[in-house]
Design a protein around this motif. Structure first.
Motif, PDB file in Angstrom:
ATOM      1  N   ILE A  47       0.820  -1.220   0.000  1.00 34.80           N
ATOM      2  CA  ILE A  47       0.000   0.000   0.000  1.00 34.80           C
ATOM      3  C   ILE A  47       0.856   1.273   0.000  1.00 34.80           C
ATOM      4  CG2 ILE A  47      -1.958  -1.141   1.115  1.00 34.80           C
ATOM      5  CD1 ILE A  47      -1.127   0.172   3.757  1.00 34.80           C
ATOM      6  N   GLY A  48       2.133   1.110  -0.364  1.00 32.46           N
ATOM      7  CA  GLY A  48       2.974   2.276  -0.578  1.00 32.46           C
ATOM      8  C   GLY A  48       3.757   2.786   0.602  1.00 32.46           C
ATOM      9  N   LEU A  49       3.951   1.950   1.626  1.00 32.48           N
ATOM     10  CA  LEU A  49       4.677   2.397   2.825  1.00 32.48           C
ATOM     11  C   LEU A  49       6.102   1.843   2.885  1.00 32.48           C
ATOM     12  CD1 LEU A  49       1.831   2.055   5.496  1.00 32.48           C
ATOM     13  CD2 LEU A  49       2.488   4.064   4.140  1.00 32.48           C
ATOM     14  N   SER A  50       6.660   1.466   1.749  1.00 30.32           N
ATOM     15  CA  SER A  50       7.985   0.839   1.721  1.00 30.32           C
ATOM     16  C   SER A  50       9.070   1.714   2.323  1.00 30.32           C
ATOM     17  CB  SER A  50       8.367   0.490   0.282  1.00 30.32           C
ATOM     18  OG  SER A  50       7.522  -0.502  -0.243  1.00 30.32           O
ATOM     19  N   ASP A  51       8.949   3.032   2.171  1.00 33.21           N
ATOM     20  CA  ASP A  51      10.004   3.935   2.621  1.00 33.21           C
ATOM     21  C   ASP A  51       9.929   4.263   4.110  1.00 33.21           C
ATOM     22  OD1 ASP A  51      10.607   3.893  -0.025  1.00 33.21           O
ATOM     23  OD2 ASP A  51      10.185   6.005  -0.418  1.00 33.21           O
ATOM     24  N   PHE A  52       8.911   3.771   4.803  1.00 29.23           N
ATOM     25  CA  PHE A  52       8.758   4.044   6.230  1.00 29.23           C
ATOM     26  C   PHE A  52       9.602   3.057   7.038  1.00 29.23           C
ATOM     27  CE2 PHE A  52       5.344   6.314   4.432  1.00 29.23           C
ATOM     28  CZ  PHE A  52       4.829   7.203   5.360  1.00 29.23           C
ATOM     29  N   TYR A  53      10.057   3.527   8.208  1.00 31.49           N
ATOM     30  CA  TYR A  53      10.732   2.606   9.117  1.00 31.49           C
ATOM     31  C   TYR A  53       9.797   1.456   9.482  1.00 31.49           C
ATOM     32  CZ  TYR A  53      14.811   5.550  10.333  1.00 31.49           C
ATOM     33  OH  TYR A  53      15.991   6.258  10.315  1.00 31.49           O
ATOM     34  N   VAL A  54      10.386   0.298   9.789  1.00 33.14           N
ATOM     35  CA  VAL A  54       9.594  -0.782  10.356  1.00 33.14           C
ATOM     36  C   VAL A  54       9.009  -0.291  11.681  1.00 33.14           C
ATOM     37  CG1 VAL A  54      10.933  -2.623   9.286  1.00 33.14           C
ATOM     38  CG2 VAL A  54      11.621  -1.748  11.515  1.00 33.14           C
ATOM     39  N   PRO A  55       7.859  -0.806  12.102  1.00 33.52           N
ATOM     40  CA  PRO A  55       7.278  -0.386  13.383  1.00 33.52           C
ATOM     41  C   PRO A  55       8.293  -0.501  14.526  1.00 33.52           C
ATOM     42  CG  PRO A  55       5.715  -1.717  12.171  1.00 33.52           C
ATOM     43  CD  PRO A  55       6.999  -1.767  11.394  1.00 33.52           C
ATOM     44  N   ARG A  56       8.350   0.539  15.350  1.00 34.63           N
ATOM     45  CA  ARG A  56       9.301   0.621  16.462  1.00 34.63           C
ATOM     46  C   ARG A  56      10.743   0.628  15.953  1.00 34.63           C
ATOM     47  NH1 ARG A  56       6.724  -3.557  20.963  1.00 34.63           N
ATOM     48  NH2 ARG A  56       4.633  -2.620  21.037  1.00 34.63           N
ATOM     49  N   GLY A  57      10.922   1.141  14.760  1.00 35.09           N
ATOM     50  CA  GLY A  57      12.244   1.125  14.157  1.00 35.09           C
ATOM     51  C   GLY A  57      12.967   2.452  14.206  1.00 35.09           C
ATOM     52  N   LYS A  58      12.635   3.302  15.158  1.00 31.88           N
ATOM     53  CA  LYS A  58      13.310   4.589  15.256  1.00 31.88           C
ATOM     54  C   LYS A  58      14.774   4.416  15.656  1.00 31.88           C
ATOM     55  CE  LYS A  58       9.156   7.265  16.415  1.00 31.88           C
ATOM     56  NZ  LYS A  58       8.523   8.168  17.403  1.00 31.88           N
ATOM     57  N   ARG A  59      15.597   5.350  15.194  1.00 36.57           N
ATOM     58  CA  ARG A  59      17.024   5.273  15.448  1.00 36.57           C
ATOM     59  C   ARG A  59      17.333   5.419  16.933  1.00 36.57           C
ATOM     60  NH1 ARG A  59      21.564   9.716  13.570  1.00 36.57           N
ATOM     61  NH2 ARG A  59      23.398   8.534  14.205  1.00 36.57           N
ATOM     62  N   ILE A  60      18.269   4.573  17.405  1.00 36.26           N
ATOM     63  CA  ILE A  60      18.748   4.663  18.783  1.00 36.26           C
ATOM     64  C   ILE A  60      19.977   5.551  18.808  1.00 36.26           C
ATOM     65  CG2 ILE A  60      19.648   3.371  20.750  1.00 36.26           C
ATOM     66  CD1 ILE A  60      18.152   0.934  19.725  1.00 36.26           C
ATOM     67  N   ARG A  61      20.017   6.521  19.699  1.00 42.09           N
ATOM     68  CA  ARG A  61      21.166   7.403  19.801  1.00 42.09           C
ATOM     69  C   ARG A  61      22.403   6.627  20.220  1.00 42.09           C
ATOM     70  NH1 ARG A  61      18.377  12.446  23.141  1.00 42.09           N
ATOM     71  NH2 ARG A  61      16.869  13.048  21.503  1.00 42.09           N
ATOM     72  N   THR A  62      23.548   7.072  19.711  1.00 43.64           N
ATOM     73  CA  THR A  62      24.799   6.393  20.026  1.00 43.64           C
ATOM     74  C   THR A  62      25.046   6.364  21.529  1.00 43.64           C
ATOM     75  OG1 THR A  62      25.685   7.174  17.905  1.00 43.64           O
ATOM     76  CG2 THR A  62      27.260   6.339  19.520  1.00 43.64           C
ATOM     77  N   SER A  63      24.665   7.424  22.218  1.00 45.66           N
ATOM     78  CA  SER A  63      24.865   7.495  23.666  1.00 45.66           C
ATOM     79  C   SER A  63      24.020   6.474  24.428  1.00 45.66           C
ATOM     80  CB  SER A  63      24.540   8.907  24.177  1.00 45.66           C
ATOM     81  OG  SER A  63      23.188   9.244  23.882  1.00 45.66           O
ATOM     82  N   GLU A  64      23.013   5.918  23.748  1.00 50.01           N
ATOM     83  CA  GLU A  64      22.127   4.936  24.382  1.00 50.01           C
ATOM     84  C   GLU A  64      22.541   3.503  24.092  1.00 50.01           C
ATOM     85  OE1 GLU A  64      18.387   6.035  22.751  1.00 50.01           O
ATOM     86  OE2 GLU A  64      18.096   7.742  24.090  1.00 50.01           O
TER      87      GLU A  64
END
Length: 314
Positions: free
Chosen positions: A173-190
């Motif tokens: 349905i055209g969402l290929s470019d979205f992150y996978v669910p809960r796929g936000k970037r983790i900060r290096t400090s974390e």
């Protein structure tokens, strides 16, 4: 194009770094080295997802000491190669067939013109799966392939069938470019060593994290829905019962007994059915065996020396 050093991870001497274009126009970064003495051939190194050439400097030195020239590729969308989306942190690919373009172009533009034969492939995780798919299609770029923790199936998914259906539906349905669910970037400090699923070696873990901290432009974040859908399609092809019958490429797959990223049973299952291939499991090793403690890394290199002809350490 450049290679980047850190205090504990200097660029090996004699590096030649550059770029070339895949047939679809994507700019790819490579690096190559010659051994100090007589050359016994070239080992082509193919990293896994999110990895970059810099992460393999230690491996480059291991191979050069064995008398091999080395050539390493950054896959499209990661490392120093061209990113595919406006947000450079998204790990994306439309189809794993695009990685085949990278592989073919690398061999033709970098390896064959400038690297001495015979040619051997050394690949990790996603890179190993890409090389297996090339062998499934009948390509014989290398005399032998040494595949570390190939991505045949994933261990970290709790609901595998549902994940496949969801990825394909969302991509459709055209969402290929979205992150996978809960796929936000983790900060290096974390990011911390404790609880990581990649390696039990704190020094190599810290070394690799420092590369990311000092050279964040080489980093890439979680995959997109399109990437994971394409990965599921590839893994389904590789685990199809017919695949073992059509691969004629001599190869050795090495799995980690404590791998929590890719499926070791899937590697054992395919390895036991290959006509020209074999597999072994290193008990206790995690996913990134080349980045593991010497306790696990040395048996891996011993297997390489036994399997790859010409290794000066044999």
């Amino acid at each position: 194009m450049l290679l980047f050093s850190t205090k504990d991870n200097p660029v090996p001497e004699g590096a030649v770094c550059g770029g070339f274009h895949a047939p679809d126009g994507v700019l790819l970064r490579f690096a190559r080295w010659r051994p100090a003495g007589a050359c016994r051939g070239t080992v082509c190194v193919f990293p896994g997802r999110t990895e970059k050439i810099e992460k393999y400097f230690e491996t480059v030195e291991d191979l050069r000491r064995r008398g091999f020239a080395v050539a390493v590729l950054d896959w499209r969308g990661q490392g120093g190669s061209q990113r595919l989306l406006k947000n450079p942190m998204k790990g994306h690919v439309r189809d794993f067939a695009d990685y085949q373009l990278d592989l073919q172009s690398f061999v033709r533009e970098v390896v064959m013109p400038d690297c001495p034969p015979p040619y051997f492939g050394l690949a990790h995780s996603m890179g190993a799966a890409i090389l297996l798919d090339a062998a499934r299609e009948g390509h014989r770029w290398f005399d032998r392939m040494f595949l570390v923790a190939p991505m045949l199936d994933l261990s970290l998914l709790k609901h595998d069938v549902a994940a496949r259906r969801t990825a394909r539906a969302l991509s459709g349905i055209g969402l290929s470019d979205f992150y996978v669910p809960r796929g936000k970037r983790i900060r290096t400090s974390e990011i911390h060593f404790d609880g990581n699923r990649l390696t039990s070696d704190p020094k190599r873990f810290a070394r690799n994290l420092t590369i990311t901290m000092e050279h964040p432009q080489l980093d890439v974040g979680p995959p997109t829905i399109g990437w994971i859908k394409a990965a599921f399609d590839l893994m389904d092809r590789l685990t199809d019962p017919a695949t073992a019958q059509v691969i004629r490429q001599p190869l050795l797959m090495v799995a980690g007994g404590a791998d929590a990223i890719v499926s070791t049973p899937a590697i054992e299952h395919l390895g036991s059915r290959l006509i020209a291939g074999a597999h072994l499991v290193i008990p206790g090793a995690r996913h990134e065996i080349l980045q593991e403690r010497d306790l696990f890394r040395e048996p891996l290199l011993a297997a390489f020396d036994a399997f790859i002809p010409g290794s000066a350490v044999r």
